[in-house]
Design an enzyme around this catalytic site. Structure first.
Site, short mmCIF file in Angstrom:
data_model
loop_
_atom_site.label_atom_id
_atom_site.label_comp_id
_atom_site.label_asym_id
_atom_site.label_seq_id
_atom_site.Cartn_x
_atom_site.Cartn_y
_atom_site.Cartn_z
N TYR A 73 -2.26 -1.30 9.98
CA TYR A 73 -2.28 -1.58 8.54
C TYR A 73 -1.03 -1.03 7.89
CZ TYR A 73 -3.92 -1.47 3.69
OH TYR A 73 -4.03 -1.64 2.33
N SER B 191 0.86 -1.18 0.00
CA SER B 191 0.00 0.00 0.00
C SER B 191 0.89 1.23 0.00
CB SER B 191 -0.89 0.01 1.25
OG SER B 191 -1.51 1.27 1.42
#
Length: 237
Positions: A155, A142
């Protein structure tokens, strides 16, 4: 029987399904995996209806037994692995003082632990392919791996670890003909980003097809060219 074969996790929608679509078009036999059986079967029907060769394995990819089940099914059907796509992931937002252990462990298990386990369970197949025409592993990270985000700290941390692990695998396995690439997308219009689409409309987000088409390009690179990381960002980000 397909001449090349791939495993794609998190393939029931979004980025994973877009990648599976491109790989099917490129002639790969596909093992598609995700947690929810009904959603995965629906996605797989869309692939098989196009004539693609598809094995479907519903499994909890954060669990070791789930990873082993996916690899075993793929090994039995295809007997080779040219491309592993570790795309399954989960993001759960929380301020640091309210992080729940169960949700912390879920993100660690799915986003990071499963990738390590998939490498371990498939490295013999990848080495065999690498010694012939070459093999590849693509790991979905990401853009938050590059710039940690508040309230999405766990995350961000797991995705940063994915980028680092991908680099380590490049150094460890590239001499065996196994390429490793980390994908670092920003906001992509998928079910995972629905929570923010009242602030960033889906039509202003990166599309899953943008990520999927990257696979077609990676497959066409020469053995002498390895792309360790690709970032996908929106205008102005």
């Amino acid at each position: 029987m397909a001449q090349r074969a791939a495993i794609v996790t998190g393939a029931s929608s979004g980025i994973g399904l877009a990648i599976a679509q491109v790989l099917g078009e490129e002639g790969f036999g596909l093992t598609v995996a995700a947690r929810r059986p009904e959603k995965l079967e629906e996605a797989a029907r869309g692939l098989t209806d196009q004539g693609f060769d598809v094995e479907v394995v519903a499994a909890a990819l954060g669990d070791e037994e789930g990873v082993k089940a996916v690899v075993a099914a793929h090994r039995e059907r295809y007997g080779r692995l040219d491309l592993l796509v570790n795309n399954a992931g989960v993001g759960i937002g929380s301020p640091v003082g309210e992080i729940e252990t169960k949700k912390l462990d879920m993100q660690l298990d799915v986003n990071l632990r499963s990738i390590i386990l998939f490498y371990r369970e498939t490295v013999d197949l990848l080495r065999a392919a690498g010694a012939q025409d070459g093999a590849m592993v693509v790991n979905t990270a990401s853009i938050s791996a590059k710039r940690g985000q508040p309230w999405m700290s766990v995350y961000s941390a797991t995705k940063g670890a994915v980028v680092n692990f991908t680099e380590a695998m490049h150094k460890e396995l590239s001499q065996d003909g196994i390429k490793s690439t980390a994908l670092c997308p920003g906001w992509v219009a998928t079910p995972m980003t629905e929570f923010i689409q009242d602030q960033i409309p889906a039509e202003q987000m990166i599309t899953p097809a943008d990520i999927g088409e990257t696979m077609r390009w990676l497959l066409r690179l020469s053995p002498a060219c390895i792309i360790p990381e690709i970032q996908f960002i929106r205008p102005g980000d």
